[in-house]
Design a protein around this motif. Structure first.
Motif, short mmCIF file in Angstrom:
data_model
loop_
_atom_site.label_atom_id
_atom_site.label_comp_id
_atom_site.label_asym_id
_atom_site.label_seq_id
_atom_site.Cartn_x
_atom_site.Cartn_y
_atom_site.Cartn_z
N LYS A 59 9.10 25.05 30.08
CA LYS A 59 9.23 23.70 30.64
C LYS A 59 7.97 23.30 31.41
O LYS A 59 7.90 22.22 31.97
CB LYS A 59 10.44 23.64 31.58
CG LYS A 59 11.78 23.77 30.85
CD LYS A 59 12.91 23.53 31.84
CE LYS A 59 14.30 23.68 31.36
NZ LYS A 59 14.69 23.63 30.04
N THR A 60 6.96 24.18 31.44
CA THR A 60 5.73 23.88 32.16
C THR A 60 5.04 22.67 31.53
O THR A 60 4.80 22.65 30.32
CB THR A 60 4.78 25.10 32.12
OG1 THR A 60 5.46 26.21 32.73
CG2 THR A 60 3.49 24.83 32.87
N PRO A 61 4.74 21.64 32.34
CA PRO A 61 4.15 20.42 31.78
C PRO A 61 2.68 20.59 31.40
O PRO A 61 1.94 21.34 32.03
CB PRO A 61 4.31 19.40 32.91
CG PRO A 61 4.43 20.20 34.15
CD PRO A 61 5.04 21.52 33.77
N HIS A 62 2.31 19.89 30.35
CA HIS A 62 0.92 19.84 29.89
C HIS A 62 0.18 18.80 30.75
O HIS A 62 0.23 17.60 30.46
CB HIS A 62 0.84 19.47 28.41
CG HIS A 62 1.23 20.58 27.50
ND1 HIS A 62 2.53 20.99 27.31
CD2 HIS A 62 0.45 21.40 26.74
CE1 HIS A 62 2.54 22.00 26.45
NE2 HIS A 62 1.30 22.27 26.10
N LEU A 63 -0.46 19.27 31.81
CA LEU A 63 -1.20 18.42 32.73
C LEU A 63 -2.68 18.77 32.65
O LEU A 63 -3.06 19.73 31.97
CB LEU A 63 -0.69 18.63 34.17
CG LEU A 63 0.81 18.42 34.39
CD1 LEU A 63 1.20 18.80 35.82
CD2 LEU A 63 1.18 16.97 34.09
N SER B 212 -3.10 25.73 26.40
CA SER B 212 -1.95 25.89 25.53
C SER B 212 -2.44 26.29 24.14
O SER B 212 -3.61 26.08 23.80
CB SER B 212 -1.18 24.56 25.48
OG SER B 212 0.10 24.70 24.94
N CYS C 174 -6.16 20.76 28.24
CA CYS C 174 -5.86 19.34 28.44
C CYS C 174 -6.86 18.69 29.41
O CYS C 174 -7.12 19.24 30.49
CB CYS C 174 -4.45 19.17 29.01
SG CYS C 174 -3.15 19.70 27.88
N ASP D 36 -2.98 14.33 31.54
CA ASP D 36 -1.57 14.61 31.30
C ASP D 36 -1.24 14.37 29.82
O ASP D 36 -1.62 13.34 29.26
CB ASP D 36 -0.68 13.73 32.18
CG ASP D 36 -0.87 14.03 33.66
OD1 ASP D 36 -1.68 14.91 34.00
OD2 ASP D 36 -0.20 13.38 34.47
N THR E 108 2.15 15.22 28.59
CA THR E 108 3.50 15.75 28.70
C THR E 108 4.33 15.56 27.44
O THR E 108 5.37 16.21 27.28
CB THR E 108 4.24 15.14 29.92
OG1 THR E 108 4.14 13.72 29.83
CG2 THR E 108 3.59 15.61 31.22
N ASP F 147 5.11 18.82 25.88
CA ASP F 147 5.95 19.80 26.59
C ASP F 147 7.07 20.34 25.70
O ASP F 147 7.71 19.58 24.96
CB ASP F 147 6.57 19.18 27.84
CG ASP F 147 5.52 18.81 28.89
OD1 ASP F 147 4.33 19.09 28.67
OD2 ASP F 147 5.92 18.24 29.92
#
Length: 153
Positions: A79-83, A88, A105, A108, A110, A113
């Motif tokens: 659940k870790t957001p792509h900020l 990743s 990234c 953001d 998200t 995600d």
């Protein structure tokens, strides 16, 4: 302080420190460390750099179609957001196809995600990532000079 859960990327634009997240993706972190320690990423370019989105590298062919000779990894979505600064794994349409390609990234993202495996976050040197030449592929791509696990950097 650099340790076993720190990855140091020396780019031609500067040095980037990444905190590895084995708590989120133990298999992917192990692969990144293994490839870094083998020198796999040394000299590999960022073949896809999209302003406002991300910088992608980790393909030894520089085409976006290659990877290591190691088997693909099983997805470790979280659940870790792509900020901004999140690292990743890239993959094909198959969720279990991550191998050696990854992205960092810029902003953001998200919408990614829960669909891509987050394995780290930039803690220092994001300016070196920001400075990578842009394009798909860039005319003169930025590259990873060396990638080392912190304890070995």
């Amino acid at each position: 302080m650099a340790d076993d859960n720190t990855l140091i990327l020396t780019l031609d634009t500067g040095k980037v420190t990444i905190r590895l997240r084995p708590d989120l993706a133990p298999g992917h972190v192990e692969r990144i460390k293994e490839l870094a320690n083998e020198g796999f990423y040394d000299g590999v370019v960022f073949h896809r750099v999209i302003p406002g989105f991300m910088a992608q590298g980790g393909d030894p062919t520089g085409s976006g179609m290659g990877g290591s000779e190691k088997p693909d990894l099983k997805a470790e979505f979280s659940k870790t957001p792509h900020l901004r600064g999140v690292c990743s794994m890239a993959r094909s349409s198959n969720p279990n196809s991550a191998n050696s390609q990854f992205f960092i990234c810029f902003d953001d993202a998200t919408f990614l995600d829960g669909q891509y495996t987050v394995w780290g976050e930039v803690t220092d040197g994001m300016d070196a990532v920001d400075a990578l030449p842009k394009g798909e592929p860039p005319r003169t791509p930025g590259k990873i000079v060396t990638a080392r696990v912190g304890a070995d950097a």
